[in-house]
Design a protein around this motif. Structure first.
Motif, mmCIF file in Angstrom:
data_model
loop_
_atom_site.group_PDB
_atom_site.id
_atom_site.type_symbol
_atom_site.label_atom_id
_atom_site.label_comp_id
_atom_site.label_asym_id
_atom_site.label_seq_id
_atom_site.Cartn_x
_atom_site.Cartn_y
_atom_site.Cartn_z
ATOM 1 N N PHE A 47 37.362 28.269 40.056
ATOM 2 C CA PHE A 47 37.264 29.643 40.568
ATOM 3 C C PHE A 47 38.648 30.145 40.991
ATOM 4 C CE2 PHE A 47 36.765 32.314 44.483
ATOM 5 C CZ PHE A 47 36.297 33.461 43.856
ATOM 6 N N ALA B 82 40.025 36.051 48.308
ATOM 7 C CA ALA B 82 38.714 35.957 48.940
ATOM 8 C C ALA B 82 38.488 34.557 49.526
ATOM 9 C CB ALA B 82 37.646 36.249 47.883
ATOM 10 N N PHE C 272 36.778 40.353 51.041
ATOM 11 C CA PHE C 272 35.887 39.189 50.983
ATOM 12 C C PHE C 272 36.439 38.019 51.794
ATOM 13 C CE2 PHE C 272 34.364 41.777 47.562
ATOM 14 C CZ PHE C 272 32.988 41.606 47.629
ATOM 15 N N TYR D 72 37.985 47.040 48.684
ATOM 16 C CA TYR D 72 37.234 47.396 47.482
ATOM 17 C C TYR D 72 36.362 48.582 47.847
ATOM 18 C CZ TYR D 72 38.355 43.094 44.916
ATOM 19 O OH TYR D 72 39.001 42.095 44.233
ATOM 20 N N THR E 127 34.374 42.370 38.612
ATOM 21 C CA THR E 127 35.285 41.243 38.378
ATOM 22 C C THR E 127 35.315 40.920 36.888
ATOM 23 O OG1 THR E 127 33.558 39.607 38.787
ATOM 24 C CG2 THR E 127 34.887 40.254 40.677
ATOM 25 N N ARG F 216 35.190 35.816 33.705
ATOM 26 C CA ARG F 216 35.831 34.536 34.034
ATOM 27 C C ARG F 216 34.968 33.417 33.491
ATOM 28 N NH1 ARG F 216 37.184 36.698 40.106
ATOM 29 N NH2 ARG F 216 38.343 38.523 39.396
ATOM 30 N N PRO G 49 30.022 36.244 42.701
ATOM 31 C CA PRO G 49 30.952 37.388 42.743
ATOM 32 C C PRO G 49 30.816 38.317 41.536
ATOM 33 C CG PRO G 49 32.093 35.366 43.371
ATOM 34 C CD PRO G 49 30.722 34.953 42.918
ATOM 35 N N SER H 101 29.717 42.143 42.198
ATOM 36 C CA SER H 101 30.651 43.253 41.966
ATOM 37 C C SER H 101 30.018 44.269 41.020
ATOM 38 C CB SER H 101 31.971 42.730 41.394
ATOM 39 O OG SER H 101 31.801 42.230 40.075
ATOM 40 N N PHE I 96 30.050 47.418 43.515
ATOM 41 C CA PHE I 96 31.297 48.190 43.475
ATOM 42 C C PHE I 96 31.042 49.564 42.851
ATOM 43 C CE2 PHE I 96 34.550 44.403 43.367
ATOM 44 C CZ PHE I 96 34.023 43.934 44.550
ATOM 45 N N HIS J 96 45.990 41.143 39.095
ATOM 46 C CA HIS J 96 44.939 40.398 39.797
ATOM 47 C C HIS J 96 45.009 38.902 39.424
ATOM 48 C CE1 HIS J 96 41.140 41.598 42.074
ATOM 49 N NE2 HIS J 96 41.019 40.296 42.013
ATOM 50 N N ARG K 47 42.990 37.748 36.364
ATOM 51 C CA ARG K 47 41.535 37.582 36.524
ATOM 52 C C ARG K 47 40.763 38.809 36.063
ATOM 53 N NH1 ARG K 47 40.711 33.374 40.340
ATOM 54 N NH2 ARG K 47 38.992 34.284 41.537
HETATM 55 C C1 LIG Z 1 33.630 39.955 44.459
HETATM 56 C C2 LIG Z 1 34.686 38.958 44.896
HETATM 57 C C3 LIG Z 1 36.013 39.404 44.459
HETATM 58 C C4 LIG Z 1 37.086 38.402 44.720
HETATM 59 C C5 LIG Z 1 38.193 38.653 43.774
HETATM 60 O O1 LIG Z 1 38.785 39.688 43.751
HETATM 61 C C6 LIG Z 1 38.545 37.653 42.823
HETATM 62 O O2 LIG Z 1 37.861 36.626 42.774
HETATM 63 O O3 LIG Z 1 39.502 37.861 42.070
#
Ligand SMILES: CCCCC(=O)C(=O)O
Ligand SMILES: Cc1cc2nc3c(=O)[nH]c(=O)nc-3n(C[C@H](O)[C@H](O)[C@H](O)COP(=O)(O)O)c2cc1C
Length: 376
Positions: A38, A93, A122, A143, A175, A178, A208, A212, A216, A263, A266
């Motif tokens: 993660f 987070a 988070f 966010y 997000t 991933r 997550p 999101s 979001f 980011h 990510r």
């Molecule tokens: C909804 C969690 C967002 C955390 C985040 O921004 C990430 O894992 O990149």
């Protein structure tokens, strides 16, 4: 400053972590595999994740002969505050995922060095609790939620507990894809909370990606900057800007600063490395606000390269979690000290007495192909 207790008696000093890579290796040993994935992972084929570090690695620094600098001054001014080094911690987070010290430990460590911490929406500790542990500037990352009251409540609480700025994340309508997390069916363990959010707003946050996607607000546009400013009375920075066009839009919306960021690889896989995007953004901004950068910064030399290409300061994300995983607050303190020392040494070797003096002539532009990186 006390040395971290990483070294059992009899283990030579050389076994202490000396680099961010050493902290990453310790974290990988200590963390469950899915938590490691993660944190270390990125979106899609992880091209952008790899590029962030690879472009820094490909940068070449021009040395200065007989630099004649006894002790460089490393401090910079950012939004009216003096930072002892051009370095802070990016919003990540759930610090408790890696160590029970959580964000309070990270805030203590950053405070010991006088360096700023950006607390994530988070965060696994309430933003008020983190503020109580902090002695250096805090910024709150936000966010935007479909439930506007949740977003505005964060903005107000930040102001009330002494945060000095808001950092609006602009690259995450949801997000990114991933694949490691999807394959691991990764969930935030039950004992770790999205402590800033009400039970309703946090419902489903254990996954997550799914959270999101329902929580979001994808309709968010740049007008939210004025809304956040009005609600909090705080300056707002835009995080996630990689192009001149978005830099212009951010400035037009009234941001006080820009964080060039993808980011940590990510979100959009295939987005440019942050060091590649930095010159375009700096040229567009033309000094109208400070430009920060995060993504792939792993050494003090990387910090200097980012400054040479126009960043006022940089933020580190994963290195903070790796150091926290390795040794709690003491680990974060050591990691920040190492980066600061490396930066100061690189300043001397490149002939710079102050950060302001570090210009583009200090680096040869990175040339592809970049070395391949393995991210475990
Ligand atoms: C909804 C969690 C967002 C955390 C985040 O921004 C990430 O894992 O990149
Ligand atoms: C585990 C993890 C969690 C993150 N959580 C957030 C977050 O909550 N909000 C945010 O704006 N960025 C988040 N980010 C992105 C970081 O703020 C930052 O952009 C990125 O980590 C910088 O790259 P680096 O890890 O190579 O230093 C997260 C990154 C990681 C690795």
């Amino acid at each position: 400053m006390t040395a971290p207790a990483l070294r059992p008696p009899g283990v030579p000093a050389a076994a202490q972590p000396l680099t961010v890579a050493d902290f990453a290796a310790l974290a990988r040993e200590r963390l469950p595999a899915d938590v490691w994935d993660f944190i270390a992972g990125g979106a899609g084929r992880e091209r952008t994740l790899a590029a962030n570090e690879a472009v820094f690695e490909a940068a070449r620094l021009r040395p200065r002969a007989l630099p004649g600098i006894e002790e460089p001054g490393t401090s910079v001014e950012v939004l009216g505050s003096r930072w002892p080094a051009p370095l802070g911690i990016a919003p990540v987070a759930y610090h408790e995922l890696v160590h029970p010290d959580g964000e309070s430990g990270t805030a203590r460590a950053a405070g010991d060095l006088g360096l700023p911490l950006v607390v994530s929406t988070f965060s696994s500790r309430r933003l008020e609790e983190v503020a109580a542990a902090a002695t250096a500037p805090l910024w709150l990352q936000v966010y935007c939620f479909r439930d506007t009251a949740t977003t505005l409540d964060l903005a107000r609480r930040a102001r009330a507990s002494g945060y000095q700025a808001l950092v609006l994340t602009t690259d995450t309508p949801f997000t990114g894809r991933r694949l490691r997390d999807l394959r691991n069916d990764f969930r935030i363990p039950g004992h770790i909370a999205a402590a800033n959010l009400s039970e309703t707003a946090a419902a489903g946050a254990a996954t997550p990606g799914a959270h999101s996607r329902h929580a979001f607000d994808r309709s968010t546009g740049w007008s939210v900057v004025a809304r956040l400013r009005a609600e909090s009375g705080l300056p707002v920075l835009a995080k996630g800007v990689l192009t001149a066009r978005d830099a212009e839009a951010a400035l037009a919306a009234g941001v006080a600063g820009i964080v060039v960021s993808n980011h940590g690889g990510r979100q959009l896989d295939g987005a440019p490395a942050t060091l590649e995007a930095l010159p375009e953004v700096v040229a567009a901004v033309r000094g109208r606000c400070p430009v920060l950068l995060d993504g792939g910064v792993r050494t003090g030399a990387d910090v200097l390269v980012a400054l040479a290409l126009g960043a006022r300061a940089v933020l580190v994300g994963r290195p903070a979690l790796y150091a926290l995983a390795a040794d709690g607050a003491a680990g974060v303190r050591r990691m920040l000290s190492l980066l600061t020392e490396e930066f100061a040494e690189t300043m001397v070797l490149t002939g710079h007495a102050t950060p302001d003096a570090i210009g583009p002539d200090t680096v040869l532009p990175p040339v592809p192909p970049y070395p391949a990186r393995s991210h475990g």
